[in-house]
Design a protein around this motif. Structure first.
Motif, PDB file in Angstrom:
ATOM      1  N   TYR A   1       0.835  -1.210   0.000  1.00 54.83           N
ATOM      2  CA  TYR A   1       0.000   0.000   0.000  1.00 54.83           C
ATOM      3  C   TYR A   1       0.867   1.255   0.000  1.00 54.83           C
ATOM      4  O   TYR A   1       0.660   2.171  -0.814  1.00 54.83           O
ATOM      5  N   PHE A   2       1.845   1.298   0.894  1.00 59.34           N
ATOM      6  CA  PHE A   2       2.692   2.496   0.982  1.00 59.34           C
ATOM      7  C   PHE A   2       3.650   2.600  -0.209  1.00 59.34           C
ATOM      8  O   PHE A   2       4.010   3.701  -0.631  1.00 59.34           O
ATOM      9  N   GLU A   3       4.035   1.443  -0.771  1.00 63.38           N
ATOM     10  CA  GLU A   3       4.865   1.471  -1.971  1.00 63.38           C
ATOM     11  C   GLU A   3       4.077   2.070  -3.138  1.00 63.38           C
ATOM     12  O   GLU A   3       4.596   2.874  -3.913  1.00 63.38           O
ATOM     13  N   LYS A   4       2.815   1.669  -3.239  1.00 61.43           N
ATOM     14  CA  LYS A   4       1.959   2.196  -4.303  1.00 61.43           C
ATOM     15  C   LYS A   4       1.818   3.710  -4.178  1.00 61.43           C
ATOM     16  O   LYS A   4       1.859   4.443  -5.170  1.00 61.43           O
ATOM     17  N   ARG A   5       1.673   4.192  -2.950  1.00 56.02           N
ATOM     18  CA  ARG A   5       1.531   5.633  -2.737  1.00 56.02           C
ATOM     19  C   ARG A   5       2.820   6.375  -3.058  1.00 56.02           C
ATOM     20  O   ARG A   5       2.798   7.533  -3.477  1.00 56.02           O
ATOM     21  N   ALA A   6       3.956   5.694  -2.839  1.00 58.21           N
ATOM     22  CA  ALA A   6       5.247   6.357  -3.083  1.00 58.21           C
ATOM     23  C   ALA A   6       5.563   6.439  -4.579  1.00 58.21           C
ATOM     24  O   ALA A   6       6.273   7.334  -5.015  1.00 58.21           O
ATOM     25  N   LEU A   7       5.046   5.491  -5.356  1.00 59.08           N
ATOM     26  CA  LEU A   7       5.296   5.483  -6.793  1.00 59.08           C
ATOM     27  C   LEU A   7       4.399   6.489  -7.496  1.00 59.08           C
ATOM     28  O   LEU A   7       3.431   6.988  -6.943  1.00 59.08           O
ATOM     29  N   GLY A   8       4.722   6.755  -8.746  1.00 61.47           N
ATOM     30  CA  GLY A   8       3.856   7.612  -9.537  1.00 61.47           C
ATOM     31  C   GLY A   8       2.480   6.989  -9.691  1.00 61.47           C
ATOM     32  O   GLY A   8       2.361   5.775  -9.871  1.00 61.47           O
ATOM     33  N   GLN A   9       1.437   7.787  -9.640  1.00 57.28           N
ATOM     34  CA  GLN A   9       0.074   7.291  -9.755  1.00 57.28           C
ATOM     35  C   GLN A   9      -0.641   8.047 -10.874  1.00 57.28           C
ATOM     36  O   GLN A   9      -1.359   9.017 -10.631  1.00 57.28           O
ATOM     37  N   PRO A  10      -0.460   7.589 -12.106  1.00 58.00           N
ATOM     38  CA  PRO A  10      -1.042   8.316 -13.239  1.00 58.00           C
ATOM     39  C   PRO A  10      -2.566   8.350 -13.255  1.00 58.00           C
ATOM     40  O   PRO A  10      -3.145   9.192 -13.939  1.00 58.00           O
TER      41      PRO A  10
END
Length: 404
Positions: free
Chosen positions: A178-187
């Motif tokens: 979850y936190f990795e997803k938030r840290a990555l770009g979220q187009p």
């Protein structure tokens, strides 16, 4: 990825509280800052001192125990958290939260927080399957709460089935993702996507229905990948055996009419609709309240058309991007192009379900994606998650064009 994250762990009463101790320890070891709220019933199993020692923070359990006059404790905790995790979540606390009941420190804080809330149920298998509990879970899903489904196995009550609190290692791993997803770009951050998946069931009598071979794997893969890209995903699912995807608002339906009603409810706020469900084209004109008995000779009954959901969406769409699927057995390209035009779609994903590796129930697919200009992208055999990624790349491209 949980290092430095503020995790508020809400512990309700059940034998699975002992796993919450292990979860607290693992989160702290991973570098998270953990604060714990306990219900009265949770303290019947484990003392607050245990969680205090493991978290190295004060443990909260009394709404009216205000040690710091500068703040209101439950509001301060609600605002402090990066994420709130209810583990274990009993049927009781799920029911209270679904109905807005705030009668202790735990439920009051849950209603006050604006952080993402994850709920990890743990209870007897029959309790978990009870219609009231299912309805409460559905309500919370619609509110945007995320569920960590319980695992199957031997339960403390002696039953074997679904109801065990998910293992602490798995929960920590989900938090990392979850936190990795938030840290990555979220187009796709902020984009509202409605996805349909799975089959529908059209009732004949109390024990029989008409359905198809769809398992929902393609739609679920799209939902999971869209959520990773930051989209606000609503998944409307027919009956499947698949686990509820993380970070996805999942709504379960059975019939074509129920799917139609649900899609129309969410359609006005949607930016993108992806219709991957295999919805029945026909249903029995007459359904029976009692089981039909065997008779000599043939049995026949009249069928009537269901509402063509995709066609109706094509008529009503304004700003929405509309994506359809064409699962065919012959003349795939011809039928796909016709469907793209007659139903006013922006994209259509076509495949031959008789091809090896591309039929219902497989983990792979072979598809061709057509756009409004009839340009096509032919994809080789790949996993359904890879297909989902390619489809969402096309969606992102169209969204950029629409927003220019």
């Amino acid at each position: 990825m949980v290092t430095g994250k503020k995790i508020l762990l809400c512990v309700s009463g059940g034998i699975a509280v002992y796993k919450a101790c292990a979860l607290t320890s693992k989160l702290v070891q991973a570098g998270a800052e953990v604060k714990v709220i306990m219900s009265d019933s949770a303290m019947e199993f484990v003392s607050p001192l245990t969680f205090q020692a493991l978290s190295r923070n004060e443990v909260y359990y009394d709404t009216f125990d205000e040690n710091n006059p500068k703040v209101i404790a439950h509001i301060d905790l609600a605002d402090w958290a990066d994420i709130v995790l209810v583990a274990p979540a009993t049927a009781n606390v799920i029911g209270k939260l679904a109905h807005g009941i705030a009668d202790n420190m735990l439920t009051t804080t849950l209603l006050a927080t604006t952080a993402q809330v994850w709920i990890a149920p743990a209870m007897n298998v029959h309790m978990y399957e009870h219609p009231a509990v299912k309805k409460n879970i559905q309500t919370l899903n619609e509110y945007g709460y995320q569920f960590i489904e319980p695992s199957e196995g031997f339960l403390a009550c002696g039953y074997v089935g679904k109801g065990r609190l998910e293992e602490p290692e798995k929960i920590v791993n989900l938090l990392n993702q979850y936190f990795e997803k938030r840290a990555l770009g979220q187009p796709l951050k902020g984009v509202n996507i409605v996805i349909t998946a799975g089959p529908t069931r059209e009732k004949i009598d109390p024990v029989r229905y008409i359905t198809n071979h769809s398992t929902g794997k393609m739609g679920y893969a799209i939902a999971e990948e869209a959520a990773k890209l930051g989209a606000n995903v609503t998944l409307i699912s027919g009956p499947t055996s698949l686990a509820t995807p993380a970070y996805v608002n999942t709504i379960y339906i059975e019939s074509a009419q129920e799917m139609y009603d649900c899609v129309m409810k969410y359609f006005p706020q949607a930016d993108v609709v992806i219709k991957s469900a295999a919805v029945a084209d026909y249903r029995p004109k007459i359904t029976y309240d009692q089981k039909l008995k065997k008779q000599d000779g043939l049995l026949s009954f009249e069928m009537e058309r269901t509402t063509d959901i995709l066609k109706e969406l094509g008529k009503r769409k304004k700003h929405q991007l509309l994506v359809g699927f064409a699962a065919e057995t012959n003349n795939v390209e011809e039928y796909a192009k016709k469907k793209l035009e007659t139903k006013n779609l922006d994209l259509i994903v076509a495949n031959n379900v008789t091809s090896e590796g591309a039929g219902f129930g497989t983990d792979t697919n072979i598809v061709t994606i057509f756009d409004r200009n009839l340009d096509k992208l032919e994809l080789p055999l790949m996993s359904k998650h890879e297909v989902a990624k390619k489809l969402l790349e096309k969606v992102q491209l169209l969204l950029r064009v629409e927003n220019k």
